[in-house]
Scaffold this motif. Structure first.
Motif, short mmCIF file in Angstrom:
data_model
loop_
_atom_site.label_atom_id
_atom_site.label_comp_id
_atom_site.label_asym_id
_atom_site.label_seq_id
_atom_site.Cartn_x
_atom_site.Cartn_y
_atom_site.Cartn_z
N SER A 52 37.02 31.16 41.13
CA SER A 52 37.98 32.21 40.79
C SER A 52 38.12 32.38 39.28
O SER A 52 38.75 33.33 38.82
CB SER A 52 39.35 31.89 41.40
N GLU A 56 44.00 34.15 39.13
CA GLU A 56 44.67 33.95 40.41
C GLU A 56 44.46 35.13 41.35
O GLU A 56 44.43 34.96 42.58
CB GLU A 56 46.16 33.70 40.21
N THR A 104 39.88 24.30 43.57
CA THR A 104 41.25 24.80 43.62
C THR A 104 41.67 25.16 45.04
O THR A 104 41.07 26.03 45.67
CB THR A 104 41.40 26.04 42.72
N TYR A 107 46.91 27.61 43.06
CA TYR A 107 47.17 27.77 41.63
C TYR A 107 48.56 27.24 41.27
O TYR A 107 49.45 27.15 42.13
CB TYR A 107 47.07 29.24 41.23
N TYR A 223 48.52 22.73 39.72
CA TYR A 223 47.36 23.06 40.55
C TYR A 223 47.19 22.00 41.64
O TYR A 223 47.52 20.82 41.44
CB TYR A 223 46.09 23.10 39.71
#
Length: 619
Positions: A52, A56, A104, A107, A223
């Motif tokens: 990403s 976000e 991830t 976020y 995170y």
């Protein structure tokens, strides 16, 4: 006129032969990525992974990217990634696949942006006969009726049952999940550590399956990592999922071990907390992970961990990126992975300025020398250092000694080992993430030697790079740099930063000293202790031979690059090269074989595999 004179100077043969040259690579808008990770593949292509890319909105839409770039002809191809690998760990496996683990799952949410109270929930299972699934959305109910929902699927193993003469002892199993309040606002804040019931369970299951909650707050949420792992096959140029890690990890380090297995350390876990020393190992033959319960040393995120010439030992350079307290896990030292002891290595200057520093072997690994370069204070600190300190790990009592100083205090320095035994140190910034327009358009060539070695000026890069930056040695002897993620784009820190999507390639001075030696024939595999017959028409002027491990990089952390010196004898067809016999000198993996002539000019690298069987299998 002044700019014209400058361009004429830096492009003159004499200047380039002394300082080298930088070239910005034009990347079409359709092929641009926020390069967070980079790896040189056995095919000679470079994989740049964004996931990403610290965006976000892309995380939410799953528009996850990687770019395959061929520096030989400039061709590029976008390849979607199957999960968000943003800020995972990566390393090359002996069979040529790139392993990427972690990344991830969620976020961060800053203070003031958190609307639903949340925290960690330990889900306990006292049933010794049945593992219990806990799907996302499972509701946990406090004694006062507050409700919290889990955000990801989990499976709680069966409890451990030990039979004794008088009966049996049951020890509950547990997993930790992140939960959010079902209702927004401060009414859902619960500062107490209490037991929670799981909504909807029949009474006989509710006795065995329940939650123990940490305080539920509206504080900043960090995170959160994922436990997923994937490999990229350079032959099919496609991703495959492998076994999940034992622990979720965000900002982990993957250290390639001597035999081709991989050790995963550190990272933020599935609830956003720094793992408390839990370590695990990946076996490329089975594509599975196993927890190393015997190894429990605490490291901040992205620790610089390297194998050494001593068996069962890793060197922790003290370098880190991102997360962890200032007073824990910051001391460099030797980690004995046989008995889990840790011996600090003293002498490092500015020991409180190690975050966002760089570390690497310098010169042939047989010399045992490693450098720690630059760095800054923990967190969003404006402090940084120009330190280059050297440690001889072959010394029975190793300690750091001072080397030359950088031109300016520097966070995020890119360190790339070159085939002529020098090291390129480039870019970085003075402040955290380039704040105050503090990027350094500087590069230096470091060469090890007496009194800490020497630095000489290299050509200045055109592109500034700070956080989320990588550097890689290419097979043709050039260096690729990518990435940079400044907080701001102006000196006053008022304009939000723009991720740097240009690539830049450095051609070292040795590429401007005339014809390079050639390799006309060389083996594709080698065993330790073997003599390699390499055909070259330039044997008379070849002085040295090196094996340079294919490297990967993220957050200016590259723990898999190393140079290995080979003994050399000339033959009628070329040269015979002796591969060192010790696995501690030449760990199993993929390397570039490079011949270097009497002017320090390297051949183009020939990729080969040293040691081990090819563990590639259909998945």
């Amino acid at each position: 006129m002044q700019q014209w004179r400058h361009e004429r100077l830096v492009n003159s043969p004499a200047y380039m032969a002394e300082h080298g040259r930088w070239d910005v690579v034009s990347v079409p808008s359709s092929e641009r990525v926020n390069a967070i990770h980079a790896a040189l593949l056995p095919s000679g292509k470079v994989l740049l992974i964004a996931g990403s890319g610290n965006k976000e909105d892309l995380f939410a839409t799953k528009a996850l990217k990687s770019l395959l770039y061929d520096p030989r002809d400039g061709s590029m191809r976008m390849i979607p990634v199957p999960d968000d690998m943003f800020c995972g760990g990566q390393t090359l496996l002996p069979d040529g696949r790139l392993l990427v683990a972690g990344g991830t799952a969620r976020y961060e949410k800053l203070s003031g942006a958190v609307t639903h109270a949340a925290g960690a929930m330990r889900v306990k299972n006292e049933d010794p006969d049945t593992a219990r699934p806990v799907p996302a959305g499972t509701e946990f109910v406090s004694p006062t009726g507050q409700r919290y929902r889990s955000v990801r699927d989990a499976l709680v193993p069966a409890a451990d049952k030990t039979t004794t003469r008088t009966g049996a002892t049951v020890t509950a199993s547990e997993v930790t999940v992140f939960v959010e309040a079902a209702a927004a606002g401060p009414a859902a804040v619960n500062p107490d550590r209490v037991q929670y019931a799981i909504a909807g369970l029949p009474p006989e299951q509710a006795r065995d399956l329940y939650g123990l909650g940490a305080p539920m707050t509206l504080d900043k949420q960090d995170y959160q990592g994922t436990d997923k792992a994937f490999t990229f096959d350079p032959e099919t140029e496609s991703w495959s999922r492998v076994g999940d890690m034992v622990f979720a990890r965000w900002y982990p380090t993957l250290t390639p071990m001597l035999d081709g297995r991989v050790l995963a350390t550190a990272g933020l876990d599935g609830v956003g907390e720094v793992l408390n020393g839990q370590t695990e190992e990946f076996d490329p033959a089975t594509n599975t992970w196993t927890e190393r319960k015997d190894l429990t040393h605490y490291f901040p995120t992205y620790p610089g961990l390297f194998t050494t010439a001593r068996p069962d030992e890793l060197f922790y350079a003290g370098t880190t990126a991102g997360y962890g307290p200032a007073d824990q896990g910051r001391v460099p030292g030797l980690w004995d992975i046989e008995d889990n002891t840790f011996l600090p290595v003293p002498g490092l200057r500015d020991p409180d300025l190690l975050e966002t520093s760089g570390a690497a072997w310098v010169g042939p690994v047989q010399d045992g020398r490693m450098v720690v370069v630059g760095g800054g204070g923990v967190g969003e600190s404006a402090r940084s250092t120009a330190r280059i300190d050297v440690v001889d790990l072959d010394d029975p009592f190793p300690r750091f000694t001072p080397g030359p100083e950088l031109a300016a205090p520097t966070r995020y320095p890119n360190l790339v080992t070159l085939p002529d035994d020098s090291m390129l140190i480039s870019n970085g910034s003075g402040d955290h993430r380039g704040k105050g327009a503090s990027d350094h358009l500087l590069a230096r060539l470091y060469r090890p030697g007496p009194n800490g070695g020497t630095l000489r000026v290299a050509a200045d890069p055109e592109v500034g790079r700070n956080y989320h930056t990588e550097g890689l040695l290419l097979p043709d002897g050039r260096v690729l740099t990518a990435g940079s993620d400044p907080l701001f784009d102006d000196e006053q820190d008022t304009v939000p930063g723009t991720f740097e999507q240009r690539l830049e390639i450095y051609s070292p001075p040795y590429l401007f000293r005339g014809r390079r030696p050639g390799i006309t024939e060389a083996p594709d595999t080698a065993d330790r202790g073997e003599t390699l017959a390499v055909a070259t028409p330039d044997a008379a002027r070849v002085q040295r031979a090196r094996l340079l491990r294919l490297a990967s990089s993220t957050h200016v952390t590259s723990v898999d690059q190393r140079s290995v010196a080979l003994d050399l004898r000339r033959t009628p067809r070329g040269v015979d090269l002796d591969v060192p016999a010790s696995i501690r000198t030449v760990p199993t993996g993929r390397y570039q074989l490079v011949l270097v002539d009497d002017r320090g000019v390297p051949s183009t690298g020939h990729v080969l595999r040293v040691g081990g069987e090819d563990t590639r299998r259909s998945e």
